[in-house]
Each structure stands twice: as structure tokens, then as C-alpha cells.
Scaffold this active site. Structure first.
Site, short mmCIF file in Angstrom:
data_model
loop_
_atom_site.label_atom_id
_atom_site.label_comp_id
_atom_site.label_asym_id
_atom_site.label_seq_id
_atom_site.Cartn_x
_atom_site.Cartn_y
_atom_site.Cartn_z
N GLU A 163 0.83 -1.21 0.00
CA GLU A 163 0.00 0.00 0.00
C GLU A 163 0.87 1.26 0.00
O GLU A 163 0.56 2.23 -0.71
CB GLU A 163 -0.94 0.00 1.20
CG GLU A 163 -2.02 -1.07 1.14
CD GLU A 163 -3.12 -0.84 2.15
OE1 GLU A 163 -4.01 -0.02 1.88
OE2 GLU A 163 -3.07 -1.48 3.22
N GLU A 185 -4.13 -9.59 2.82
CA GLU A 185 -5.06 -9.34 3.92
C GLU A 185 -6.17 -10.38 3.99
O GLU A 185 -6.56 -10.81 5.09
CB GLU A 185 -5.65 -7.94 3.79
CG GLU A 185 -4.74 -6.82 4.28
CD GLU A 185 -3.72 -6.36 3.26
OE1 GLU A 185 -3.08 -5.33 3.48
OE2 GLU A 185 -3.55 -7.06 2.23
#
Length: 283
Positions: A124, A144
Site C-alpha cells: 500500500e 489481507e
């Protein structure tokens, strides 16, 4: 220039006007705990407000990881104690993972120098950088879903605007690791270098290309890119951009005159630190 003090990061100026931020948690594969998230956000705030800084390089120490994401050991301890971590201000600031992945107001270009794993929040943060340089051994990914959580620090939205629906689905829904070459194929990495190449030096090549230009022009251009990504209308984004405090600072700055004079007189420009903004614009 006095650099900020830092517990979880090494800070240096490898070239004039270039700030090098090195995540210094090698035993944790440079995963960030909540304190590190907030500390890095403060460092980036400082860099944004410091006129001498024109470009930022972000990397990780140890040669094994850029950043392996959230320090899940700390996160699990917090959840066990009843803290609602995901999406709250307890684990990261409003600016996102590392204070970077969901940062709206940004004028200073950021280069990710990736050598090893960049997973979860590491990916990210990399996606929020303007330039990504990575060694061949580097691995990216958003795992995730494999941990029962989701990509809530800004990276999913950035990714969805950067690649096709099918590609973002593959990256986000499978949670698998991707090679640096795969990410370059998707136009998510700018350069892949051999594993024995000094990744900092490779990133500095890009930084020097950027800081060779007018800092005023660099800052206003990056701000325009951010607005174009944030706004629904290209016309509205352009109008807002040209009426922003950033645009006023660029038009009134000495570097605009210097650049035009240097061109007219066929000489190299002599850029100066830009004047500080009168007030900060908000995205």
C-alpha cells in the site's frame, strides 16, 4: 538542516534536497507497529513543510524486506485487549499506513526503493509512491484476505484506479505474492534491477532526474496529479488546481522567472528553495 529524531527510522540526506527514510525494524521484516505508523506520518509532515526537501526516498533496512506490512503480533495483542484496530486511529493515522498510503495533501515526490518483501501495508505504501524501483527478488502482495482482514489503508482504491478490474481483483482477492517483474508488467513498478544492485543508488538516479527540475514546478505538478486522481471531473480538477495555494506559490515563485530566463539565455537554471505556502490546501 536539523533532521527530526526517530525511533523506528533512519533519516539521512544522501544528496542535496533528497530525504532518505529507512524503516529500521529488520527483525520484524520492517513491519510497522502503531507507534511507527504515527512516527512516519510525522516525518512525512516535516518533509512536506521543509523547503529544503524536494524529493523523498523510502526503503527498508536488512536486505530482506521493504516492509512486511502491519506488525500483526502487536495488532493481535491490541485486539485481545478490546481495541478496535482496523480503520481506527489506534494503529495508524488518517494519512494511512506509514502516514503515506492514504495521504491526500502531498507535493513532494516519493520514490520507493524496494529490496525484498513489500506485503500488505508495504505494498500500500509503495503504491502511494510516485516511482517504484525494485530488485528482481522483491515480492509484492496484498495478503489481507488470507488473515481475515481487508485492505483498508487506501491501497485498494489506488490500485483500482491504476490497473484493470481483473488485475486488481487478482491481486486483492487471491492474496498471493507477485514478483517485481509481474508488477512491472502491470505498470505498477517503474524499474526492476538485478539483486546485486544497490537499491538506494538506483533510487537516487530517479531522484536526481526529478530534482534537476524546478522544485516549484515539481510540487505543483505532483499536486495536480493528486487532484486529478481525487476529483471526479478532469475540468474541475484542473480549475481547482490552477486556483490553489500551490499554483499561486508556483506563479509567484522565483523559479518560474529563473527557468524562463535560463531558457531564453541558453544557460542552465539555478533553482532555489521554494517559498513556503501561505496556507495548506486540502484534498
Amino acid at each position: 538542516m536539523q533532521l527530526p529524531s526517530a525511533e523506528f527510522f533512519l533519516l539521512s540526506i544522501p544528496e542535496p534536497h533528497v530525504l532518505l527514510i529507512t524503516i529500521n525494524r529488520p527483525k520484524q521484516f520492517n513491519a510497522l507497529n502503531p507507534e511507527a505508523n504515527f512516527e512516519m506520518s510525522r516525518i512525512l509532515d516535516w518533509a512536506e513543510d521543509t523547503d529544503e526537501i524536494w524529493c523523498i526516498i523510502l526503503t527498508g533496512t536488512g536486505g530482506k524486506a521493504f516492509c512486511a506490512g502491519m506488525d500483526l503480533v502487536n495488532w493481535n495483542k491490541d485486539r485481545s485487549s478490546g481495541v478496535n484496530n482496523q480503520g481506527s486511529g489506534e494503529t495508524m493515522p488518517p494519512t494511512g499506513f506509514g502516514g503515506l498510503s492514504n495521504r491526500g495533501l502531498a507535493r513532494k515526490p516519493v520514490i520507493a526503493a524496494v529490496d525484498g518483501y513489500a506485503l500488505g501495508g508495504g505494498t500500500e505504501m509503495a503504491l502511494a509512491c510516485n516511482i517504484i524501483v525494485a530488485t528482481k527478488k522483491s515480492k509484492f502482495g496484498l495478503p489481507e484476505v488470507k488473515r481475515g482482514v481487508t485492505i483498508a489503508a487506501g491501497g485498494l482504491a489506488r490500485l483500482a484506479r491504476a490497473v484493470s478490474y481483473q488485475v486488481v481483483s487478482e491481486i486483492a482477492l487471491t492474496g498471493r505474492h507477485f514478483t517485481a517483474e509481474e508488477f512491472k508488467k502491470y505498470d505498477l513498478v517503474n524499474e526492476v534491477v538485478e539483486n546485486d544492485v544497490d537499491i538506494i543508488q538506483a533510487a537516487l538516479v530517479w531522484a536526481k532526474k526529478i530534482i534537476a527540475n524546478s522544485p516549484d514546478a515539481i510540487f505543483i505538478t505532483k499536486f495536480g496529479i493528486m487532484l486529478a486522481m481525487e476529483r471526479a471531473s478532469m475540468v474541475e480538477a484542473t480549475n481547482e488546481w490552477m486556483n490553489s495555494e500551490e499554483a499561486i506559490a508556483w506563479r509567484d515563485g522565483a523559479n518560474l522567472v529563473e527557468g524562463l530566463n535560463a531558457f531564453a539565455n541558453k544557460r542552465a537554471p539555478n533553482w532555489k528553495n521554494p517559498a513556503p505556502l501561505r496556507k495548506k490546501s486540502k484534498l
